[in-house]
Motif scaffolding. Structure first.
Motif, PDB file in Angstrom:
ATOM      1  N   LEU A 183       4.647  81.298  45.781  1.00  0.00           N
ATOM      2  CA  LEU A 183       4.545  79.868  46.106  1.00  0.00           C
ATOM      3  C   LEU A 183       3.221  79.558  46.806  1.00  0.00           C
ATOM      4  O   LEU A 183       2.641  78.483  46.602  1.00  0.00           O
ATOM      5  N   ASP A 184       2.744  80.502  47.606  1.00  0.00           N
ATOM      6  CA  ASP A 184       1.457  80.299  48.278  1.00  0.00           C
ATOM      7  C   ASP A 184       0.302  80.212  47.280  1.00  0.00           C
ATOM      8  O   ASP A 184      -0.740  79.613  47.577  1.00  0.00           O
ATOM      9  N   GLN A 185       0.480  80.844  46.099  1.00  0.00           N
ATOM     10  CA  GLN A 185      -0.584  80.825  45.093  1.00  0.00           C
ATOM     11  C   GLN A 185      -0.656  79.499  44.336  1.00  0.00           C
ATOM     12  O   GLN A 185      -1.576  79.281  43.556  1.00  0.00           O
ATOM     13  N   LEU A 186       0.320  78.619  44.559  1.00  0.00           N
ATOM     14  CA  LEU A 186       0.376  77.346  43.828  1.00  0.00           C
ATOM     15  C   LEU A 186      -0.222  76.195  44.623  1.00  0.00           C
ATOM     16  O   LEU A 186       0.185  75.042  44.477  1.00  0.00           O
ATOM     17  N   GLY A 187      -1.190  76.505  45.449  1.00  0.00           N
ATOM     18  CA  GLY A 187      -1.819  75.473  46.262  1.00  0.00           C
ATOM     19  C   GLY A 187      -2.670  74.521  45.432  1.00  0.00           C
ATOM     20  O   GLY A 187      -2.869  74.716  44.224  1.00  0.00           O
ATOM     21  N   PRO A 188      -3.223  73.494  46.052  1.00  0.00           N
ATOM     22  CA  PRO A 188      -3.991  72.472  45.321  1.00  0.00           C
ATOM     23  C   PRO A 188      -5.250  73.013  44.655  1.00  0.00           C
ATOM     24  O   PRO A 188      -5.769  72.408  43.717  1.00  0.00           O
ATOM     25  N   VAL A 198       1.797  82.078  37.487  1.00  0.00           N
ATOM     26  CA  VAL A 198       2.695  82.112  38.645  1.00  0.00           C
ATOM     27  C   VAL A 198       4.036  81.454  38.309  1.00  0.00           C
ATOM     28  O   VAL A 198       5.104  81.983  38.642  1.00  0.00           O
ATOM     29  N   LEU A 199       3.996  80.298  37.644  1.00  0.00           N
ATOM     30  CA  LEU A 199       5.245  79.636  37.271  1.00  0.00           C
ATOM     31  C   LEU A 199       6.058  80.498  36.308  1.00  0.00           C
ATOM     32  O   LEU A 199       7.287  80.577  36.414  1.00  0.00           O
ATOM     33  N   HIS A 200       5.370  81.151  35.382  1.00  0.00           N
ATOM     34  CA  HIS A 200       6.038  82.061  34.438  1.00  0.00           C
ATOM     35  C   HIS A 200       6.792  83.153  35.191  1.00  0.00           C
ATOM     36  O   HIS A 200       7.954  83.444  34.912  1.00  0.00           O
ATOM     37  N   LYS A 216      15.295  76.238  36.450  1.00  0.00           N
ATOM     38  CA  LYS A 216      15.161  75.119  35.509  1.00  0.00           C
ATOM     39  C   LYS A 216      14.107  74.128  35.991  1.00  0.00           C
ATOM     40  O   LYS A 216      13.366  73.552  35.190  1.00  0.00           O
ATOM     41  N   HIS A 217      14.043  73.927  37.307  1.00  0.00           N
ATOM     42  CA  HIS A 217      13.015  73.046  37.861  1.00  0.00           C
ATOM     43  C   HIS A 217      11.628  73.591  37.519  1.00  0.00           C
ATOM     44  O   HIS A 217      10.726  72.824  37.131  1.00  0.00           O
ATOM     45  N   VAL A 218      11.449  74.908  37.643  1.00  0.00           N
ATOM     46  CA  VAL A 218      10.160  75.524  37.312  1.00  0.00           C
ATOM     47  C   VAL A 218       9.857  75.348  35.827  1.00  0.00           C
ATOM     48  O   VAL A 218       8.721  75.065  35.439  1.00  0.00           O
ATOM     49  N   HIS A 219      10.887  75.501  34.991  1.00  0.00           N
ATOM     50  CA  HIS A 219      10.686  75.360  33.549  1.00  0.00           C
ATOM     51  C   HIS A 219      10.174  73.964  33.201  1.00  0.00           C
ATOM     52  O   HIS A 219       9.241  73.810  32.400  1.00  0.00           O
ATOM     53  N   ILE A 220      10.751  72.949  33.806  1.00  0.00           N
ATOM     54  CA  ILE A 220      10.318  71.578  33.536  1.00  0.00           C
ATOM     55  C   ILE A 220       8.907  71.363  34.086  1.00  0.00           C
ATOM     56  O   ILE A 220       8.090  70.645  33.484  1.00  0.00           O
ATOM     57  N   THR A 221       8.594  71.990  35.206  1.00  0.00           N
ATOM     58  CA  THR A 221       7.239  71.910  35.752  1.00  0.00           C
ATOM     59  C   THR A 221       6.235  72.489  34.771  1.00  0.00           C
ATOM     60  O   THR A 221       5.135  71.945  34.583  1.00  0.00           O
ATOM     61  N   GLY A 228      -0.262  68.328  30.273  1.00  0.00           N
ATOM     62  CA  GLY A 228      -1.438  67.809  30.959  1.00  0.00           C
ATOM     63  C   GLY A 228      -1.140  66.769  32.014  1.00  0.00           C
ATOM     64  O   GLY A 228      -2.037  66.036  32.440  1.00  0.00           O
ATOM     65  N   ASP A 229       0.114  66.707  32.463  1.00  0.00           N
ATOM     66  CA  ASP A 229       0.525  65.720  33.469  1.00  0.00           C
ATOM     67  C   ASP A 229       0.280  66.297  34.858  1.00  0.00           C
ATOM     68  O   ASP A 229       1.188  66.798  35.515  1.00  0.00           O
ATOM     69  N   ARG A 230      -0.960  66.241  35.331  1.00  0.00           N
ATOM     70  CA  ARG A 230      -1.315  66.872  36.606  1.00  0.00           C
ATOM     71  C   ARG A 230      -0.597  66.212  37.782  1.00  0.00           C
ATOM     72  O   ARG A 230      -0.160  66.891  38.718  1.00  0.00           O
ATOM     73  N   ALA A 231      -0.471  64.894  37.746  1.00  0.00           N
ATOM     74  CA  ALA A 231       0.232  64.213  38.836  1.00  0.00           C
ATOM     75  C   ALA A 231       1.688  64.661  38.880  1.00  0.00           C
ATOM     76  O   ALA A 231       2.247  64.905  39.964  1.00  0.00           O
ATOM     77  N   GLY A 232       2.314  64.772  37.691  1.00  0.00           N
ATOM     78  CA  GLY A 232       3.693  65.235  37.642  1.00  0.00           C
ATOM     79  C   GLY A 232       3.839  66.664  38.120  1.00  0.00           C
ATOM     80  O   GLY A 232       4.808  67.012  38.808  1.00  0.00           O
ATOM     81  N   VAL A 233       2.875  67.522  37.785  1.00  0.00           N
ATOM     82  CA  VAL A 233       2.902  68.915  38.236  1.00  0.00           C
ATOM     83  C   VAL A 233       2.811  68.977  39.755  1.00  0.00           C
ATOM     84  O   VAL A 233       3.582  69.685  40.418  1.00  0.00           O
ATOM     85  N   ASP A 234       1.860  68.235  40.338  1.00  0.00           N
ATOM     86  CA  ASP A 234       1.696  68.252  41.796  1.00  0.00           C
ATOM     87  C   ASP A 234       2.972  67.785  42.493  1.00  0.00           C
ATOM     88  O   ASP A 234       3.400  68.373  43.497  1.00  0.00           O
ATOM     89  N   ARG A 235       3.567  66.729  41.951  1.00  0.00           N
ATOM     90  CA  ARG A 235       4.802  66.219  42.559  1.00  0.00           C
ATOM     91  C   ARG A 235       5.924  67.259  42.476  1.00  0.00           C
ATOM     92  O   ARG A 235       6.630  67.514  43.456  1.00  0.00           O
ATOM     93  N   ARG A 236       6.060  67.889  41.323  1.00  0.00           N
ATOM     94  CA  ARG A 236       7.140  68.857  41.149  1.00  0.00           C
ATOM     95  C   ARG A 236       6.891  70.131  41.952  1.00  0.00           C
ATOM     96  O   ARG A 236       7.843  70.792  42.383  1.00  0.00           O
ATOM     97  N   LEU A 237       5.638  70.502  42.173  1.00  0.00           N
ATOM     98  CA  LEU A 237       5.357  71.669  43.007  1.00  0.00           C
ATOM     99  C   LEU A 237       5.766  71.400  44.455  1.00  0.00           C
ATOM    100  O   LEU A 237       6.290  72.292  45.132  1.00  0.00           O
ATOM    101  N   ASP A 238       5.509  70.192  44.926  1.00  0.00           N
ATOM    102  CA  ASP A 238       5.969  69.836  46.278  1.00  0.00           C
ATOM    103  C   ASP A 238       7.495  69.916  46.355  1.00  0.00           C
ATOM    104  O   ASP A 238       8.062  70.422  47.337  1.00  0.00           O
TER     105      ASP A 238
END
Length: 482
Positions: A183-188, A198-200, A216-221, A228-238
């Motif tokens: 999770l620490d590797q998924l920073g901005p 990392v998500l894999h 399942k949350h990770v899979h959707i992320t 290419g939905d970077r905003a969606g990725v950032d939101r889901r990582l939070d």
């Protein structure tokens, strides 16, 4: 589950067909072909619940004839990340490279559409060659029962998680430490390639230990990342980090590691007692004791063995694991990327290398597959071997994929490099938990970061061995070993 369905009514109309029986239990039923195109929608409520533009369902033309539109464009907004994810999962369900019993569990089980909540179930119709002819997608309106469903699902997941964690305390402690590191590797500042790897890894690990809802949350992320939905990725990582914080509070006190522990196995203890009795050199004895503060690789192998048991069980395969650790110890910190990448080799071996019991028996092999984990320290390297006795690598396919990607494919070294590259993917390389085709590249990235190298030996019908060389000099340069 895989079943055979009769899509035409029998001549005796008094006996309902299998499809009629399923339709009576569903609010919405879609019958689609192997490409996901709608063949039939035999439930009246479907038009009411999925009306489409201008009140006419997408699957009907103005004359009421069925149109072969992709089902994911009907139940989701066309082009949305949810539709893309459904399409990818559906292709894995029908391509025949993995058993339906495995891929069907990757299909979405829940759908939120137009203010309603649906439970999704799937029935697969196959021909005599086990090739998919059609899929029935059953949607049951659970809007009024969603609180009860969520509570039951939460209780079931809690039981599965506890069973998984209690099966091996050492493996569970390693899992919690590794999850925190990932999770620490998924920073901005993480690039898309790092996030994919990392998500894999996270998704596979979470699934193995029973954390299905977060998996399942990770899979959707991942779907958002691919779209290419970077905003969606950032939101889901939070959201992911918040979800994991809750789980860590629930289970962490029981299973989090204790950094103050020093584990010495009986063999090491007896060897050291003998060394004392023989009055060996003080500096040599001190060096041995100082290494006890490092983590035994036997713990890493024990965690892999737990994953092997669970994954092979899900695949309906039998496997036996042999571990040879030679009391190798390595730093507890600084090697997390390497340790987190090893399960990718394991999953590929179980998905694509180890055959089914029937296939092995027909080939004259023992019904249970064999996995071998070995480690040894040489004068120059720490050597780690992961081997299986499965069907081996299809080098011809790897060669063709490399050529298609514009990569060199003249030598064995070229082929190994191609196989370990994220740029070369093959459906034969789809892993059980995600099918993103980035697993082996995660291993290569981890070994490259340590200045090491990878060798791959594979014999058709006899198995594959991955050998990882981690230079001691590189570990010392990185400050991991003295």
């Amino acid at each position: 589950m895989s079943v055979s369905l009769a899509f035409q009514k029998p001549e005796n109309q008094a006996i309902p067909s299998a499809l009629d029986l399923v339709a009576r239990l569903a609010d919405v039923l879609f019958v689609v072909d192997a490409e996901g195109r709608v063949l039939d929608v035999p439930t009246p409520r479907a038009e009411e619940l999925f009306p489409g533009a201008f009140g006419r369902p997408l699957w009907l033309d103005p004359l009421g004839r069925t149109l072969p539109v992709p089902v994911w464009e009907v139940i989701y907004d066309a082009g949305s990340s949810e539709a893309v994810g459904f399409e990818m999962n559906f292709s894995q369900l029908t391509d025949g490279f993995l058993p339906v019993e495995v891929t069907i569990h990757q299909m979405p089980a829940r759908l939120h559409a137009r203010g309603r909540v649906y439970q999704l179930d799937y029935l697969v119709d196959t021909d005599d060659n086990d090739e998919v002819r059609a899929v029935v997608i059953k949607l049951s309106d659970r809007t009024a029962h969603q609180e009860e469903d969520a509570r039951n699902a939460q209780n079931a997941e809690f039981r599965k998680v506890m069973e998984s964690l209690l099966a091996s305390i050492d493996a569970s402690r390693g899992f919690f430490a590794e999850t925190e590191w990932l999770l620490d590797q998924l920073g901005p500042d993480a690039d898309d390639g790092t996030r994919k790897r990392v998500l894999h890894t996270l998704k596979g690990n979470l699934g193995v230990f029973g954390f299905s809802s977060i998996s399942k949350h990770v899979h959707i992320t991942e779907d958002h990342l691919i779209a290419g939905d970077r905003a969606g990725v950032d939101r889901r990582l939070d959201e992911l980090k918040a979800l994991w914080a809750t789980e860590a509070r629930t289970y962490g006190d029981l299973f989090a590691g204790n950094d103050e522990e020093i584990i010495v196995n009986r063999e090491e203890y007896e060897d050291h007692v003998m060394s004392l009795m023989c009055q060996l050199d003080y500096a040599e004895l001190l060096g041995v004791v100082q290494k006890w503060s490092m983590a035994p690789i036997s713990r890493v192998f024990a965690g892999l063995a737990v994953q092997a048991e669970r994954i092979s069980g899900n695949l309906g395969k039998a496997v036996e694991v042999e571990i040879t650790h030679n009391n190798v110890r390595l730093p507890g910190q600084g090697l997390q990327e390497l340790w987190s990448s090893l399960p990718h080799i394991l999953r590929n071996a179980l998905d694509h290398g180890i055959e089914t019991r029937e296939e092995r028996t027909a080939a004259g092999k023992p019904p249970a597959g064999s996995l071998r984990f070995e480690a040894e320290a040489t004068d120059d390297d720490i050597v780690i071997r992961l081997a299986d006795d499965g069907r081996g690598v299809d080098w011809d396919k790897i060669r063709q994929k490399a050529l298609d990607a514009g990569m060199p494919a003249d030598t064995q070294e070229d082929l190994v490099a191609a196989m370990m590259s994220e740029g070369v993917t093959s459906k034969d390389e789809v892993s059980q938990t995600s099918g993103r085709g980035v697993g082996t590249s995660a291993v290569q990235s981890a070994v490259d970061a340590l200045g090491g190298r990878i060798e791959v030996e594979s014999t058709p019908g006899a198995g594959t061995t991955f050998t990882l060389f981690v230079p001691l000099a590189s570990l010392a340069t990185l400050g991991l070993m003295s």
